[in-house]
Design an enzyme around this catalytic site. Structure first.
Site, PDB file in Angstrom:
ATOM      1  N   LYS A 266      -3.481  22.122  23.038  1.00 38.77           N
ATOM      2  CA  LYS A 266      -1.918  22.183  23.055  1.00 38.77           C
ATOM      3  C   LYS A 266      -1.138  20.918  22.558  1.00 38.77           C
ATOM      4  O   LYS A 266      -1.232  19.777  23.287  1.00 38.77           O
ATOM      5  CB  LYS A 266      -1.426  22.345  24.590  1.00 38.77           C
ATOM      6  CG  LYS A 266      -0.022  22.708  24.972  1.00 38.77           C
ATOM      7  CD  LYS A 266       0.466  22.465  26.355  1.00 38.77           C
ATOM      8  CE  LYS A 266      -0.021  23.823  27.127  1.00 38.77           C
ATOM      9  NZ  LYS A 266       0.568  23.926  28.207  1.00 38.77           N
TER      10      LYS A 266
ATOM     11  N   ASP B  57       5.042  28.811  37.749  1.00 36.03           N
ATOM     12  CA  ASP B  57       5.268  29.689  36.822  1.00 36.03           C
ATOM     13  C   ASP B  57       4.070  30.767  36.401  1.00 36.03           C
ATOM     14  O   ASP B  57       3.455  30.895  35.400  1.00 36.03           O
ATOM     15  CB  ASP B  57       5.498  28.762  35.194  1.00 36.03           C
ATOM     16  CG  ASP B  57       6.213  29.340  34.159  1.00 36.03           C
ATOM     17  OD1 ASP B  57       6.579  30.421  34.455  1.00 36.03           O
ATOM     18  OD2 ASP B  57       5.884  28.815  33.179  1.00 36.03           O
TER      19      ASP B  57
ATOM     20  N   GLY C 208       5.324  27.941  21.765  1.00 40.15           N
ATOM     21  CA  GLY C 208       6.448  28.342  22.703  1.00 40.15           C
ATOM     22  C   GLY C 208       7.119  27.059  22.745  1.00 40.15           C
ATOM     23  O   GLY C 208       7.487  26.284  21.773  1.00 40.15           O
TER      24      GLY C 208
END
Length: 333
Positions: free
Chosen positions: A75, A173, A56
């Site tokens: 990540k 989010d 992303g």
């Protein structure tokens, strides 16, 4: 008067400033700080980033394994301006949590501009792949009982973030992509890069700019004319998630040609009985109450004014109760 142009900091100076902020935070954490890995260890556990799970704007996620064989998701953040703040947000937020419905942060890496976060591996991936489809007539992949348990788990996770941990956290989010599912389909709230940490007694949050994902952002986040930003902003995002889980977007897509012109909560509100009827989107007599309850709670959560939305504690209570006990909210604007 002499005008001196404002110079932008070189990237290496920005990286140094961000690193200093992270180091200061870690000193505050003391023994509570998560495990710190060297970048060489990150490369080793991911086999030089061989198995990419997704990517992303923040960077990419890779499958990895610790020395004891435990699977992890790593990540790796892009080394660009602004990710120092998101990195601090994520480490600071998750390191303060311990809840079955919050993803577990195992450790992190910080070496110059190289930043990585090591999480528990979630074999079923994100909720998004199970409930979001371009095929409007596709059969739901989960039964209503499973959807209900996932919805309740996410609600409990948010309830904990808003009032159950030492520092109140507003996520900002909440969306299907950020809800991960373990081997037993237990939901885990993830991606705290946009989160805000708040003192327990602070109810109003000050923000310089809007944050979140279009379609899930509460109105007050991008325009203060709708009210103050608070934990109720997460409630709105959860409501949109809940309506999407209940098949709102897919059901409407199957019955409306101009779906881009349709605000799907309006259709749900105006024709709630039809969406909960036996035979619609897998609804049976036994699951009809679950469908109605999820849709009605979702409609309560997306009320335009923050003060009209329930708290997440109230949402949990509503989900655990009976649909017949719920009053119909105002039609969403």
């Amino acid at each position: 008067m002499i005008y001196t142009p404002r110079c932008r900091k070189p990237q290496d100076v920005e990286a140094f400033d961000n690193a200093q902020g992270v180091e200061a935070f870690l000193r505050q954490c003391g023994t509570l700080a998560p495990k710190r890995y060297r970048y060489s260890e990150i490369k080793r556990m991911t086999k030089s980033f061989d198995d990419k799970l997704g990517q992303g704007g923040y960077g990419s996620v890779f499958r990895g394994a610790l020395q004891d064989g435990r699977l992890v998701a790593v990540k790796v953040l892009k080394a660009t301006k602004g990710h120092g703040e998101e990195f601090i947000n994520e480490v600071a937020s998750i390191s303060r949590t311990s809840h079955v419905n919050i993803v577990g942060l195992i450790g992190f890496c910080l070496e110059g501009s190289k930043r990585a976060l090591v999480y528990d591996f979630m074999p079923n991936g994100s909720l998004e792949k199970f409930i979001c489809s371009d095929k409007s007539t596709e059969e739901p992949r989960f039964g209503w009982e499973e959807l209900y348990e996932i919805a309740l788990g996410v609600a409990r996770g948010l309830e904990y973030l808003h009032g159950g941990c030492s520092t109140r956290i507003v996520h900002f989010d909440i969306k299907p992509h950020n809800i991960l599912l373990d081997q037993d389909l237990c939901p885990k709230i993830s991606d705290f890069g946009l989160a805000k940490l708040c003192p327990p007694k602070m109810s109003v949050i000050s923000m310089a700019d809007a944050r979140g994902t279009i379609g899930y952002i509460a109105p007050e986040v991008f325009s203060r004319g709708f009210g103050v930003v608070s934990s109720k902003s997460d409630v709105y995002s959860y409501g949109m998630l809940l309506l999407e889980m209940a098949g709102g977007r897919r059901s409407i897509g199957a019955t409306n040609e101009n779906t881009s012109e349709v605000y799907f909560p309006h259709c749900l509100y105006d024709d709630l009985d039809r969406y909960c009827n036996v035979g619609v989107a897998g609804v049976t007599r036994e699951t009809g109450e679950i469908a109605r309850k999820m849709l009605m709670v979702g409609l309560w959560c997306i009320q335009m004014k923050p003060e009209d939305r329930p708290s997440m504690s109230k949402v949990v209570e509503m989900l655990k109760g009976r649909a017949t006990d719920l009053q119909m909210p105002r039609r969403p604007l």
